[in-house]
Design an enzyme around this catalytic site. Structure first.
Site, mmCIF file in Angstrom:
data_model
loop_
_atom_site.group_PDB
_atom_site.id
_atom_site.type_symbol
_atom_site.label_atom_id
_atom_site.label_comp_id
_atom_site.label_asym_id
_atom_site.label_seq_id
_atom_site.Cartn_x
_atom_site.Cartn_y
_atom_site.Cartn_z
ATOM 1 N N GLN A 1 15.057 -7.447 49.796
ATOM 2 C CA GLN A 1 16.338 -7.987 49.252
ATOM 3 C C GLN A 1 17.142 -6.789 49.170
ATOM 4 O OE1 GLN A 1 16.076 -11.817 47.419
ATOM 5 N NE2 GLN A 1 17.843 -12.220 48.834
ATOM 6 N N ALA B 1 28.936 2.867 39.793
ATOM 7 C CA ALA B 1 29.375 2.077 38.847
ATOM 8 C C ALA B 1 30.192 1.004 39.721
ATOM 9 C CB ALA B 1 30.447 2.406 37.652
ATOM 10 N N ARG C 1 24.712 -10.761 43.152
ATOM 11 C CA ARG C 1 23.494 -11.207 42.613
ATOM 12 C C ARG C 1 23.331 -11.687 41.106
ATOM 13 N NH1 ARG C 1 20.580 -11.089 47.540
ATOM 14 N NH2 ARG C 1 20.991 -8.941 48.438
ATOM 15 N N SER D 1 4.835 3.485 47.692
ATOM 16 C CA SER D 1 4.467 2.992 49.112
ATOM 17 C C SER D 1 3.120 2.356 49.293
ATOM 18 C CB SER D 1 4.352 4.538 49.863
ATOM 19 O OG SER D 1 3.600 4.006 51.063
ATOM 20 N N VAL E 1 16.931 -3.618 48.698
ATOM 21 C CA VAL E 1 17.137 -2.320 49.524
ATOM 22 C C VAL E 1 18.227 -2.681 50.874
ATOM 23 C CG1 VAL E 1 15.036 -1.283 48.953
ATOM 24 C CG2 VAL E 1 15.076 -2.311 51.206
ATOM 25 N N ARG E 2 18.597 -3.873 50.871
ATOM 26 C CA ARG E 2 19.640 -4.088 51.648
ATOM 27 C C ARG E 2 20.911 -3.660 51.212
ATOM 28 N NH1 ARG E 2 19.181 -8.270 55.608
ATOM 29 N NH2 ARG E 2 20.912 -7.268 56.174
#
Lengths: 237, 237, 237, 237
Positions: free
Chosen positions: A76, A160, A170, A89, A78-79
């Protein structure tokens, strides 16, 4: 979950204020930065924020080490595209011992009495994962059996302005609980070094005065609840 | 995996050519687009691409329905930020019946004899998932037990410039096999409607003449292998 | 000024609706697009817009030929970064004959009686420009004498989400008059092919119910004028 | 022209290295940053750069005060979209006295004997500008007569990855001389605090080993000149 402020643009509020002042000044930003009083800095920040002309807030960035969020949450996270991420990784890091494999258990799972079954299942999954790795299945393929609950680590940089935007989404009670907790910690960290900016990290309803989700959490009434709003009040273009 | 070209900017190659022509012309792009011959369109596209001045390729976009890739692959995919994604949500969509739950099995898992155990494990996982859902655990929490192998669906929009860039990385033999297959299909789809543009969707080594990965797949020698390169050949700034 | 819709993602409203539906569906976006009724498309668009979850609007883009805006306006325009631009170059295109050199005269200049002097000055400037070009000064340097009033041409591509955002700023009465006129024409053009989307192209005050500029144009009261707003009403985080 | 490094992410090279190490590590980036030796930092930076996996370079940003570039140059500059700009406004700042109005005279104009005419013309332009301002024409309209040569001031923030990209284009001998000089100064400024990163700020030909412009400046042969290249050497996909 641990959120550490790894790095940030020093003296962030003065930097924003100098940029804001530049746009209507004949003086270099380099000089403006030196000669503004703390009161001027505060006044300019108030103006930047209340006017909604937020672009000067892009000149300061914050970099966080984020440890121990689930891959469900990181997917979520990284969307949000106006940010930079480096993530641990699962293709190149393998977890042969169960002790190395941290994972997140949502509280509702424990609350409904599934903690034991959940832990057991993760252990079985890891057992198969380990067998596959040992038999020569590449880590990038063996991980297909790993659950969303597995923890990951990231470095994340956001300016910012984007932090204000992402927090408006969020920190909402309707956001997934883990990402909500993440940005509550982000806010705490930024508050230590840029309190005026961190004060703007708040759910969107605080600014709008109503809730635009399907159902309100109770803090604010929904759009319909607050009665006539802009769009209905006024002549169309 | 299924990749369907849902939509795209019509007449994409003529659009790029008209924009490219505009920058050195006194005529409107609207007229340029009408009056260019197919030969001029081709010549301009060749020039755009060989010169590396790729910004005009941003004026055309391609929208794909992507069905049946793993959440492992989708997590990687959405790291490309100059694109737009809409993804099926595991927070709002739950899979009560096992039949609804599609998943990907990497070929190395079958090749090493783990197909049976893998399938069985996914079934056990789903069984616990279903129990938790039925006991009132919210779908957004129950999904923590679901594996990376679970399939997802997306709508993805990228412009032609970004497609060239992403293909240069993801068509590389070193990319994860699933995302490689995805962009091979993307290339096939675009080739049907914009063959000149799709011809540029190729791994980075094709353009560079060497491989910059740790180890070459064999197609091209590594940087060291090709001998003297630009940086070593020449005076420093 | 002339604004021509050069190109756009066909069937834009159905495309947005299919993507919006996907996020909570088990069906491919490819099928969703086919089987939705026009009523469903409208209902989904209403939901997308009223909920403020605007990301699906990014799947459709609009490409415009913009002819005859001043370089003053184009300098402002290209500050919007979530868009693609190709602009006629003053480095590579030179204007030897005065007839080729179009320019914009703001109405306030005529209104205050300076039309004659303004035209005369532009002619003198062009005369010097031409002399310099003829004497071998490169066009990229000779243009330093050319005024902001000189017309330029661009191709611009923006997706529907960004168009909504940019219109919210640039259709405001406080925006520079030329860029205001530009986006009024953009709105007209989009309204012909995607009326539901174009209806959302409106100044920010229409949505907020108040004006956040220093001084209101009169359409809406300022923030203070509307009395209690969200931030003051409510508990802080 | 003056370029001042206003601000930057402290300890930039260690920050990039910690992020780079994270992706294949089981340790938090917060700890990695503390415990890496200077040699490890250097080795990781070398790897990041030679592998072309540049995303970790986005975690560090540099903010510059740029004073005294022409509006011709600033219009070009702001076309780079992965950056943040605040610019002195000609809408809100007016220049009533000629002494306040700085401008740039390209050297070719002086070289061809036009320095006197150029200065005289700028003075006449300013005279009309001042008359219009005094007669009540708004600054935003009066500036239509101001030439491209007029100086402007900006604050610009770019991350290290984008700086490498922009320098690869703008340090090219074919770039406009003013923007070339600007990025030469940017490189000097960054070299003082992050020399390893600044070493990568170089024209694209240094990296490619050939020139992809229409005509080479002589430093490197054109693509055709270097003979067999990747694309011709190799099998097509």
């Amino acid at each position: 979950m641990q959120v550490t402020l790894l790095n940030y643009t020093p003296d962030p509020e003065r930097t924003v204020a100098a940029a804001a002042r530049l746009s209507t000044s004949k003086t270099s930003a380099a000089q403006l930065r030196e000669k503004m009083s703390p009161e001027q800095v505060n006044r300019l920040l108030d103006h930047v924020i209340s006017s909604g002309h937020l672009s000067t807030l892009e000149h300061v960035s914050f970099t966080f080490a984020i440890d121990g969020i689930s891959r469900a949450a990181s997917h979520q996270l990284v969307r949000h595209r106006l940010a930079s991420y480096t993530q641990q990784s699962q293709r190149y890091v393998s977890f042969k011992s169960f002790a190395e494999l941290s994972y997140i258990t949502p509280s509702t799972i424990a609350a409904r009495g599934f903690k034991g079954k959940f832990d057991e299942m993760v252990r079985s999954i890891h057992d198969l994962y380990r067998q596959m790795i040992e038999a020569g299945v590449p880590a990038e393929d063996a991980r297909f059996i790993l659950p969303n609950a597995i923890e990951t680590k990231l470095v994340m940089t956001m300016n910012a302005r984007e932090l204000i935007h992402v927090c408006s989404l969020r920190l909402c009670q309707r956001a997934q609980w883990e990402i909500q907790a993440l940005f509550a910690k982000v806010k705490e960290e930024v508050a230590k070094v840029a309190p005026r900016i961190a004060a703007e990290f708040e759910p969107k309803c605080y600014r709008m005065g109503y809730c635009d989700e399907r159902e309100s959490c109770g803090l604010f009434p929904t759009r319909e609840g607050v009665g006539a709003k802009g769009r209905e009040l006024s002549p169309k273009l």
